[in-house]
Design a protein around this motif. Sequence first.
Motif, PDB file in Angstrom:
ATOM      1  N   LYS A  41     -31.726-102.800 -50.898  1.00 10.86           N
ATOM      2  CA  LYS A  41     -30.484-102.638 -51.646  1.00 10.86           C
ATOM      3  C   LYS A  41     -30.694-101.822 -52.920  1.00 10.86           C
ATOM      4  O   LYS A  41     -29.833-101.045 -53.319  1.00 10.86           O
ATOM      5  CB  LYS A  41     -29.907-104.009 -51.991  1.00 10.86           C
ATOM      6  CG  LYS A  41     -28.524-103.948 -52.598  1.00 10.86           C
ATOM      7  CD  LYS A  41     -27.923-105.327 -52.745  1.00 10.86           C
ATOM      8  CE  LYS A  41     -26.526-105.228 -53.325  1.00 10.86           C
ATOM      9  NZ  LYS A  41     -25.915-106.528 -53.505  1.00 10.86           N
ATOM     10  N   PHE A  42     -31.845-102.014 -53.560  1.00 14.85           N
ATOM     11  CA  PHE A  42     -32.133-101.332 -54.825  1.00 14.85           C
ATOM     12  C   PHE A  42     -33.345-100.416 -54.679  1.00 14.85           C
ATOM     13  O   PHE A  42     -34.260-100.447 -55.496  1.00 14.85           O
ATOM     14  CB  PHE A  42     -32.357-102.363 -55.938  1.00 14.85           C
ATOM     15  CG  PHE A  42     -31.165-103.225 -56.207  1.00 14.85           C
ATOM     16  CD1 PHE A  42     -30.092-102.748 -56.941  1.00 14.85           C
ATOM     17  CD2 PHE A  42     -31.096-104.513 -55.692  1.00 14.85           C
ATOM     18  CE1 PHE A  42     -28.982-103.541 -57.189  1.00 14.85           C
ATOM     19  CE2 PHE A  42     -29.992-105.315 -55.931  1.00 14.85           C
ATOM     20  CZ  PHE A  42     -28.925-104.828 -56.670  1.00 14.85           C
ATOM     21  N   ARG A  43     -33.348 -99.614 -53.636  1.00 15.23           N
ATOM     22  CA  ARG A  43     -34.476 -98.724 -53.339  1.00 15.23           C
ATOM     23  C   ARG A  43     -34.876 -97.907 -54.572  1.00 15.23           C
ATOM     24  O   ARG A  43     -34.037 -97.322 -55.234  1.00 15.23           O
ATOM     25  CB  ARG A  43     -34.109 -97.791 -52.192  1.00 15.23           C
ATOM     26  CG  ARG A  43     -35.313 -97.078 -51.628  1.00 15.23           C
ATOM     27  CD  ARG A  43     -35.044 -96.443 -50.291  1.00 15.23           C
ATOM     28  NE  ARG A  43     -34.493 -97.307 -49.265  1.00 15.23           N
ATOM     29  CZ  ARG A  43     -35.188 -98.182 -48.527  1.00 15.23           C
ATOM     30  NH1 ARG A  43     -36.479 -98.307 -48.743  1.00 15.23           N
ATOM     31  NH2 ARG A  43     -34.609 -98.900 -47.602  1.00 15.23           N
ATOM     32  N   GLY A  44     -36.164 -97.920 -54.893  1.00 15.70           N
ATOM     33  CA  GLY A  44     -36.675 -97.191 -56.037  1.00 15.70           C
ATOM     34  C   GLY A  44     -36.510 -97.913 -57.368  1.00 15.70           C
ATOM     35  O   GLY A  44     -37.009 -97.465 -58.385  1.00 15.70           O
ATOM     36  N   GLN A  45     -35.810 -99.037 -57.364  1.00 11.77           N
ATOM     37  CA  GLN A  45     -35.578 -99.787 -58.591  1.00 11.77           C
ATOM     38  C   GLN A  45     -36.314-101.118 -58.614  1.00 11.77           C
ATOM     39  O   GLN A  45     -36.133-101.907 -59.538  1.00 11.77           O
ATOM     40  CB  GLN A  45     -34.079-100.044 -58.760  1.00 11.77           C
ATOM     41  CG  GLN A  45     -33.250 -98.779 -58.864  1.00 11.77           C
ATOM     42  CD  GLN A  45     -31.771 -99.105 -58.943  1.00 11.77           C
ATOM     43  OE1 GLN A  45     -31.368-100.034 -59.621  1.00 11.77           O
ATOM     44  NE2 GLN A  45     -30.965 -98.342 -58.235  1.00 11.77           N
TER      45      GLN A  45
END
Length: 86
Positions: A10-14
């Motif tokens: 859901k929060f790819r890269g975060q």
Amino acid sequence: VKGGLHVQEKFRGQTLSLFIEPPSIEELERRLRSRGTETEESLKARVSKAAYELTFKDQFDHVILNDELPRACSEAESLIRQFLIN
């Protein structure tokens, strides 16, 4: 997550996910026994759960081997710092 996306998806890269791996299941059991805080039943349950959880370690961003605590802590801190900088 049942019926939904994983946080990492859901929060790819975060997000940053770290898996802290014991040197072996046998060493994990030895460490738990040496603490003297577990009943035989709870110890077996924790060791069994850990063995199961190890099958998912490849789903994490990084795996940290907890063979020497100071080194493992340093590695975790370094990975977190790198993640926060980027």
